[in-house]
Design a protein around this motif. Structure first.
Motif, mmCIF file in Angstrom:
data_model
loop_
_atom_site.group_PDB
_atom_site.id
_atom_site.type_symbol
_atom_site.label_atom_id
_atom_site.label_comp_id
_atom_site.label_asym_id
_atom_site.label_seq_id
_atom_site.Cartn_x
_atom_site.Cartn_y
_atom_site.Cartn_z
ATOM 1 N N ARG A 1 41.244 37.392 38.117
ATOM 2 C CA ARG A 1 40.258 38.246 38.777
ATOM 3 C C ARG A 1 40.915 39.466 39.421
ATOM 4 O O ARG A 1 40.334 40.557 39.473
ATOM 5 C CB ARG A 1 39.499 37.432 39.833
ATOM 6 C CG ARG A 1 38.360 38.196 40.483
ATOM 7 C CD ARG A 1 37.450 37.300 41.303
ATOM 8 N NE ARG A 1 38.146 36.711 42.438
ATOM 9 C CZ ARG A 1 38.487 35.425 42.521
ATOM 10 N NH1 ARG A 1 38.208 34.607 41.507
ATOM 11 N NH2 ARG A 1 39.088 34.948 43.582
ATOM 12 N N SER B 1 41.183 42.258 36.867
ATOM 13 C CA SER B 1 39.967 42.559 36.122
ATOM 14 C C SER B 1 39.627 44.045 36.188
ATOM 15 O O SER B 1 39.714 44.675 37.248
ATOM 16 C CB SER B 1 38.803 41.739 36.676
ATOM 17 O OG SER B 1 37.576 42.186 36.123
ATOM 18 N N ASN C 1 39.782 37.139 29.893
ATOM 19 C CA ASN C 1 38.724 36.723 30.810
ATOM 20 C C ASN C 1 39.217 35.566 31.672
ATOM 21 O O ASN C 1 40.017 34.736 31.220
ATOM 22 C CB ASN C 1 37.481 36.277 30.040
ATOM 23 C CG ASN C 1 36.640 37.442 29.577
ATOM 24 O OD1 ASN C 1 36.396 38.383 30.316
ATOM 25 N ND2 ASN C 1 36.206 37.393 28.317
ATOM 26 N N ASN D 1 44.204 47.197 36.664
ATOM 27 C CA ASN D 1 42.750 47.265 36.575
ATOM 28 C C ASN D 1 42.218 48.534 35.937
ATOM 29 O O ASN D 1 41.251 48.495 35.167
ATOM 30 C CB ASN D 1 42.136 47.118 37.973
ATOM 31 C CG ASN D 1 42.711 45.959 38.735
ATOM 32 O OD1 ASN D 1 43.888 45.973 39.091
ATOM 33 N ND2 ASN D 1 41.903 44.942 38.999
ATOM 34 N N GLN E 1 39.138 41.249 28.047
ATOM 35 C CA GLN E 1 38.286 42.235 28.690
ATOM 36 C C GLN E 1 38.621 43.627 28.152
ATOM 37 O O GLN E 1 39.509 43.799 27.327
ATOM 38 C CB GLN E 1 38.479 42.171 30.201
ATOM 39 C CG GLN E 1 38.164 40.795 30.785
ATOM 40 C CD GLN E 1 38.441 40.725 32.265
ATOM 41 O OE1 GLN E 1 37.680 41.239 33.079
ATOM 42 N NE2 GLN E 1 39.539 40.060 32.632
#
Length: 455
Positions: free
Chosen positions: A318, A321, A74, A427, A68
């Motif tokens: 996640r 992310s 990912n 993040n 990412q």
């Protein structure tokens, strides 16, 4: 340090190692052969669980996911939906697979805290170098100095076939991490109303054998080198910490220094250990609670309870992310459960009980250690009345580029005051990991602190 001091320090360590009559025997060659058959190369069970909910280990992720914008892979399991959600209304149905700390959090925040449970994936791969190191340690490594050190150890994973609680703990301390990397991450300790200030830290980590230019004397008892500097908020910019993490911290305590931009001087910091609290923790985490546990184990008796299956944070892609902001993640009381992921995994259960006459703010510590990585994933800390006080969780993911498990977030919850510390946030950093970082011994010298701390 002068030559006389060096000789005295080296002599004390040597005597400690030679006089250790209680060193544990390494496993036999026949036992070590299980690392090629029924066990993974670092000691986890290869087979699936009897009920099939935990799959067999088949080598980990087969391909490297695309990265990412912030360099985090990912999520390879992004399309999955939760199998179930555990909350305050139904936790009794699953309490055999929950830690006391998880149950306490469900009770503490009955209207908002929950555990979304997803299918289990054993995504962690083991490189040839890690496998070779663990195989050698299986037959050569031994506890020394009453379990406060390890001899015959090289590389990573000291005891892939552990015989007691201390050996399991040492596996956490010596677990596989990329040999040398730098990392920029954030932390926050929100108030009860949810307001918080982001603190940003630039960190450097290098295992002892990966440092360039060090002498045999310098490398003799160093497990790894670590330093960090605060780059935000503005009022804290310029503070730098340096640590030489020793393999036996009773014979030779960790060496640590601090550079203060305000005082413009480097000073020794022997208090960066045990139950002292750092300036970025808001008093919510002890020095030996960073990385779930670090440092000398000498103040506790370590009991190996055995293995169990537990719902633990896992494959937390996640949570790291760049599509999720800190404002979305950092909520009053606890981290946003919508961004978390729990899976059923086999863990080693270890209980640490404070020894008579020893001092620490925690009288007991209850750890749950992942079989596939040897990382502590859940920790319960009890006060001196025997009451559960703080709960720790490590949300991690396997990073193929680093060939190791990486942290998405480490959280320490205080059940009494309802606050928590969330550290290791990635993040909102553009490129937090740099696995190409290489260090010389001068990079981890006290003299380097001043230049790093200049505003």
């Amino acid at each position: 340090m002068n030559n006389t001091q060096n000789l005295l320090r080296g002599g004390a360590l040597l005597c400690s190692l030679l006089l250790t009559a209680s060193a544990q025997a390494a496993v036999s060659a026949e036992q070590a052969a299980q690392l090629q058959t029924t066990l993974t190369p670092i000691g986890a069970e290869r087979a699936a669980s009897a009920d099939g909910r935990i799959p067999a280990w088949d080598g980990g992720l087969k391909s490297q996911p695309a990265l990412q914008s912030n360099g985090i892979p990912n999520d390879p399991f992004a399309d999955e939906k939760p199998l179930l959600t555990i909350d305050a209304s139904n936790y009794t149905q699953y309490q055999d697979q929950l830690s006391p700390g998880q149950i306490a959090l469900l009770k503490r925040f009955p209207d908002s805290y929950r555990l979304p449970v997803y299918p289990t994936h054993r995504s962690v791969a083991v490189s040839d170098a890690v496998a070779q190191a663990a195989a050698g340690n299986a037959v050569n490594a031994r506890l020394s100095n009453n379990g406060n050190g390890v001899q015959g150890f090289a590389g990573v994973v000291a005891f892939p076939i552990p015989q007691n609680g201390l050996e399991v703990l040492w596996n956490h301390i010596t677990r596989n991490r990329n040999p040398s990397f730098s990392l920029i991450s954030d932390s926050a300790a929100p108030q009860k109303d949810g307001s918080y200030t982001i603190m940003t830290t630039q960190q450097y980590f290098t295992r002892g054998e990966a440092v360039q230019g060090q002498t045999p004397e310098q490398a003799r008892n160093v497990l790894y080198y670590y330093s960090h500097k605060l780059t935000a908020p503005a009022r804290m910019v310029g503070e730098v910490v340096l640590v030489h993490e020793t393999l036996d911290q009773v014979a030779e305590p960790r060496l640590s220094w601090v550079y203060s931009a305000g005082q413009r001087r480097v000073r020794r910091a022997p208090s960066v250990a045990y139950d002292s609290a750092g300036p970025t923790t808001a008093g919510l985490r002890t020095a030996d609670g960073r990385d779930m546990f670090n440092g000398a184990p000498d103040r506790y008796d370590w009991q190996l309870v055995g293995k169990k299956t537990l719902y633990v944070p896992y494959n937390s892609y996640r949570l790291a992310s760049p599509e999720r902001s800190y404002k979305e993640l950092i909520l009053p009381g606890h981290v946003n459960p919508e961004a978390t992921r729990y899976e059923l995994h086999r863990v080693w259960e270890v209980v640490a009980t404070l020894k008579p006459g020893m001092r620490h703010i925690y009288s007991k510590r209850h750890y749950f250690i992942d079989e596939d990585t040897w990382a502590i994933l859940a920790a319960d800390h009890y006060d001196n009345r025997g009451e559960l006080w703080r709960v720790g969780e490590a949300h991690s993911f396997y990073h193929p580029a680093g060939q190791a498990s990486a942290l998405a977030m480490e959280v320490t919850y205080d059940l009494n005051n309802g606050r928590y510390l969330a550290s290791g946030l990635l993040n909102e950093q553009r490129q937090p990991f740099d696995f190409s970082y290489r260090a010389s011994i001068s990079d981890y010298s006290p003299g380097a602190l001043r230049s790093k701390g200049l505003r």
